[in-house]
Design a protein around this motif. Sequence first.
Motif, PDB file in Angstrom:
ATOM      1  N   THR A  88       0.827  -1.197   0.000  1.00  0.00           N
ATOM      2  CA  THR A  88       0.000   0.000   0.000  1.00  0.00           C
ATOM      3  C   THR A  88       0.867   1.254   0.000  1.00  0.00           C
ATOM      4  O   THR A  88       2.079   1.189   0.223  1.00  0.00           O
ATOM      5  N   PHE A  89       0.230   2.401  -0.215  1.00  0.00           N
ATOM      6  CA  PHE A  89       0.938   3.676  -0.159  1.00  0.00           C
ATOM      7  C   PHE A  89       1.552   3.883   1.224  1.00  0.00           C
ATOM      8  O   PHE A  89       2.683   4.347   1.351  1.00  0.00           O
ATOM      9  N   LEU A  90       0.820   3.540   2.286  1.00  0.00           N
ATOM     10  CA  LEU A  90       1.337   3.720   3.640  1.00  0.00           C
ATOM     11  C   LEU A  90       2.538   2.804   3.887  1.00  0.00           C
ATOM     12  O   LEU A  90       3.476   3.190   4.589  1.00  0.00           O
ATOM     13  N   ASP A  91       2.532   1.595   3.300  1.00  0.00           N
ATOM     14  CA  ASP A  91       3.710   0.725   3.392  1.00  0.00           C
ATOM     15  C   ASP A  91       4.908   1.392   2.721  1.00  0.00           C
ATOM     16  O   ASP A  91       6.024   1.361   3.246  1.00  0.00           O
ATOM     17  N   LEU A  92       4.685   2.017   1.561  1.00  0.00           N
ATOM     18  CA  LEU A  92       5.750   2.713   0.847  1.00  0.00           C
ATOM     19  C   LEU A  92       6.313   3.859   1.693  1.00  0.00           C
ATOM     20  O   LEU A  92       7.531   4.020   1.805  1.00  0.00           O
ATOM     21  N   VAL A  93       5.442   4.624   2.322  1.00  0.00           N
ATOM     22  CA  VAL A  93       5.890   5.736   3.177  1.00  0.00           C
ATOM     23  C   VAL A  93       6.709   5.193   4.343  1.00  0.00           C
ATOM     24  O   VAL A  93       7.760   5.742   4.687  1.00  0.00           O
TER      25      VAL A  93
END
Length: 168
Positions: free
Chosen positions: A2-7
């Motif tokens: 997910t985007f939050l994993d990427l962040v």
Amino acid sequence: MTFLDLVELMFIQGLRDAGHSFPRIHEAHRVLSRLLETEHPFALKRAFSDPAGIYALLEREDQGDLLIELKGAGQLAMWPTLHRYLKQLEFDIDDLAQRWYPAGPATPIVVDPRVSFGAPVVAGTRIETAAIAELYHGEDSVEEIAWLFDLEPAQVNAAIEFERTLAA
């Protein structure tokens, strides 16, 4: 992913670059997850680091905001200089990362998981930087691409430069 994993991965890379070990990072993630009751504590605006430690800003109504170092018993710490990554992120009302400006907020390139499936785009548009770079490498001029997409030449140049850094 997910985007939050990427962040969170971006934040972890920053912690590694600052010299923090994986066990220390894992412990900080565990402590902060528990304290803030979230699976993505490193995607929150309240988590950050400097070379000396990993910190979190905890909002307490009875004591005011507390800055704690996320190791051992969680000692109070002085406010460190925020990392470069924090300036690259835009946060929502809940202080959760929602957009990433990989080259900084002064540039018109953004990654937003709600736009073009999270592909890098020119801010305020759905025009992917890869499409602009492909036209440029296909011998179209910056001015022609700007006209085609109704962009400023500076936006086209920023997209081309961003794609160039990805390829490097």
